[in-house]
Design an enzyme around this catalytic site. Structure first.
Site, PDB file in Angstrom:
ATOM      1  N   CYS A  14       1.076  -1.278   0.159  1.00  0.00           N
ATOM      2  CA  CYS A  14       0.138   0.152   0.134  1.00  0.00           C
ATOM      3  C   CYS A  14       0.887   1.160  -0.145  1.00  0.00           C
ATOM      4  CB  CYS A  14      -1.008  -0.030   1.185  1.00  0.00           C
ATOM      5  SG  CYS A  14       0.346   0.365   2.525  1.00  0.00           S
ATOM      6  N   ASN A  17       2.544   1.401   3.895  1.00  0.00           N
ATOM      7  CA  ASN A  17       2.555  -0.216   4.865  1.00  0.00           C
ATOM      8  C   ASN A  17       2.569   0.368   6.577  1.00  0.00           C
ATOM      9  OD1 ASN A  17       6.293  -2.010   5.325  1.00  0.00           O
ATOM     10  ND2 ASN A  17       3.505  -2.254   4.726  1.00  0.00           N
ATOM     11  N   CYS A  19      -0.395   0.595   7.700  1.00  0.00           N
ATOM     12  CA  CYS A  19      -2.789   0.456   6.820  1.00  0.00           C
ATOM     13  C   CYS A  19      -3.330  -1.065   6.381  1.00  0.00           C
ATOM     14  CB  CYS A  19      -3.534   1.076   7.006  1.00  0.00           C
ATOM     15  SG  CYS A  19      -3.504   2.917   8.139  1.00  0.00           S
ATOM     16  N   ARG A  20      -2.848  -1.062   5.403  1.00  0.00           N
ATOM     17  CA  ARG A  20      -3.910  -1.141   4.872  1.00  0.00           C
ATOM     18  C   ARG A  20      -2.713  -3.099   4.516  1.00  0.00           C
ATOM     19  NH1 ARG A  20      -5.173   2.006  -0.455  1.00  0.00           N
ATOM     20  NH2 ARG A  20      -2.897   2.795   0.259  1.00  0.00           N
ATOM     21  N   ASP A 131      -7.453   3.787   1.714  1.00  0.00           N
ATOM     22  CA  ASP A 131      -7.428   4.296   2.708  1.00  0.00           C
ATOM     23  C   ASP A 131      -7.920   4.218   4.342  1.00  0.00           C
ATOM     24  OD1 ASP A 131      -4.761   4.953   4.150  1.00  0.00           O
ATOM     25  OD2 ASP A 131      -3.994   6.098   2.983  1.00  0.00           O
TER      26      ASP A 131
END
Length: 163
Positions: A14, A17, A19-20, A131
């Site tokens: 993402c 690097n 959260c997702r 996001d």
């Protein structure tokens, strides 16, 4: 897994690097462990930017996953050109991440192994993993739902592929 066979390597990507992609790494790691495939599948995550390098997952994402029973681990890092070569599959959260990896892959040699994570969704329909960074708790729950679904689809696919 036979001793002469290398693990299948999956990288989740993402932007930052935090959260997702770490959510996908954490969820997929637990699914792979439950399936007894730790030796057959290597899992990592990275971001297209290095702003958060060395930091753990966003506390809101970590709390969301922890409440769902996941063990939180990992540190942010930026994706590299070596990752394009070293990983068998690079799964991105959205179209912007996809474009970033395509730019990193100047020769186009690795394009076929860069895909959207949501391509593996089984039950959910989404064009990307949004996001959640600037939103509320609902966004983190949505990410967790999408990631759990996509990772299960990915695991099902890899089970068929790696035997």
């Amino acid at each position: 897994m036979p001793a002469d066979r290398k693990p299948f390597r999956v990288l989740f990507v993402c932007m930052g690097n935090i959260c997702r992609s770490p959510a996908a790494e954490i969820v997929f790691r637990q699914q792979v462990d439950a399936a007894g495939l730790n030796e057959a599948i290597h899992i990592d995550s990275a971001g297209t930017i290095g702003y958060h390098a060395g930091k753990g997952p966003d506390p809101r994402m970590a709390d969301t996953l922890r409440r769902r029973g996941y063990v939180i681990a990992g540190r942010s890092r930026q994706v590299t050109t070596d990752d394009l070569r070293d990983f068998d599959l690079l799964l991105v959260a959205d179209e912007e991440n996809l474009a970033d990896l395509h730019r990193l892959d100047r020769s186009g040699a690795h394009r076929e192994k860069i895909r959207l994570l949501v391509d593996y969704c089984i039950e959910k329909e989404a064009s990307h993993v949004p996001d959640p960074y600037y939103g509320g708790q609902h966004g983190f729950e949505e990410v967790a739902d999408l990631v759990e679904d996509a990772c299960q689809g990915l695991l099902d696919s890899l089970k068929r592929q790696i035997g």
